[in-house]
Enzyme design. Structure first.
Site, PDB file in Angstrom:
ATOM      1  N   HIS A  62       0.827  -1.196   0.000  1.00 31.61           N
ATOM      2  CA  HIS A  62       0.000   0.000   0.000  1.00 31.61           C
ATOM      3  C   HIS A  62       0.870   1.259   0.000  1.00 31.61           C
ATOM      4  CE1 HIS A  62      -3.161  -2.675   2.197  1.00 31.61           C
ATOM      5  NE2 HIS A  62      -3.232  -2.812   0.885  1.00 31.61           N
ATOM      6  N   LYS A  72       4.507   5.910   8.131  1.00 33.86           N
ATOM      7  CA  LYS A  72       3.978   4.934   9.086  1.00 33.86           C
ATOM      8  C   LYS A  72       5.064   4.473  10.040  1.00 33.86           C
ATOM      9  CE  LYS A  72       0.656   3.155   5.698  1.00 33.86           C
ATOM     10  NZ  LYS A  72       0.291   2.008   4.835  1.00 33.86           N
ATOM     11  N   TYR A 132      -0.232   0.821  14.048  1.00 38.45           N
ATOM     12  CA  TYR A 132       0.344   1.787  13.120  1.00 38.45           C
ATOM     13  C   TYR A 132       0.151   3.205  13.662  1.00 38.45           C
ATOM     14  CZ  TYR A 132      -0.854  -1.920   9.640  1.00 38.45           C
ATOM     15  OH  TYR A 132      -1.026  -3.094   8.947  1.00 38.45           O
ATOM     16  N   ASP A 169      -6.423  -6.314  -2.731  1.00 37.87           N
ATOM     17  CA  ASP A 169      -5.006  -6.553  -2.992  1.00 37.87           C
ATOM     18  C   ASP A 169      -4.813  -7.583  -4.102  1.00 37.87           C
ATOM     19  OD1 ASP A 169      -4.202  -4.696  -1.120  1.00 37.87           O
ATOM     20  OD2 ASP A 169      -3.931  -6.148   0.493  1.00 37.87           O
TER      21      ASP A 169
END
Length: 203
Positions: A62, A72, A132, A169
């Site tokens: 991603h 992140k 995250y 995905d």
């Protein structure tokens, strides 16, 4: 806390110092001031995410449009993962390369990846929980993906692990298709944005 750069520019592995005793363990999970020493700015955290994954779950690859993209800082609260950083920045010296770091609830390492890098997470155990810290709010209009099993990238999964992907995905383009479609950030865009963040931090 030890912060070491990976050999993909803008990615770091963070190893905390743990303080165990008969009650359990204590550690610092995040130090923005220490990251600032490496980045030239302190990442702002505006959103946190938590994902719980069964063994074999692959989330990613991603990434988000630059700017502002989404830096992140990823940690494992329970279980274990392979945290995979992929350089998708067109023109980068390491374009198309990937690096994997095991993050788990034992060593409690974290991975920081700067804006413009691709990210995938591979769960190694049932019930693995990832946390995250994100520098920008999730915006589905600016989010993109690359198929994590793209042979051009060649991410190596552990032996005996059967990958489980979301439908989104599964349908993601390859790196070459994403580049052809103009979806990928450029190395220059990312460098300019990083400099803007450093300039803003200096006031």
């Amino acid at each position: 806390m030890q912060i070491e750069p990976l050999d993909i520019e803008g990615a770091f592995v963070v190893t905390p110092r743990q303080f165990p005793d008969d009650r359990g363990v204590f550690l610092e999970g995040y130090r923005g001031d220490l990251l600032r020493e490496h980045l030239g700015h302190e990442p702002r955290v505006v959103q946190t995410n938590v994902s719980v994954s069964s063994r074999g779950t692959v989330r990613g690859i991603h990434f988000a449009d630059v700017p502002p993209s989404q830096a992140k800082y990823v940690s494992a609260l329970t279980g274990s993962f392979l945290d995979v950083v992929v350089d998708i920045r067109v023109g980068s010296p390491t374009f198309g390369q990937w690096r994997a770091v095991r993050i788990d609830a034992v060593d409690r390492r974290s991975v920081y990846l700067s804006e413009g890098l691709g990210h995938a997470l591979v769960s190694l155990e049932d019930g693995s929980t990832a946390h995250y810290l994100c520098s920008a709010i999730y915006d589905p209009q600016r989010e993109h993906g690359i198929h994590p099993l793209d042979p051009q990238i060649g991410i190596e999964l552990p032996d005996g692990l059967t990958p489980l992907l979301s439908p989104k995905d599964e349908q993601a383009p390859t790196l070459a298709e994403a580049e052809q479609a103009g979806l990928l950030p450029t190395y220059e865009q990312c460098r300019v944005f990083a400099q803007q963040l450093r300039d803003a931090a200096r006031g």
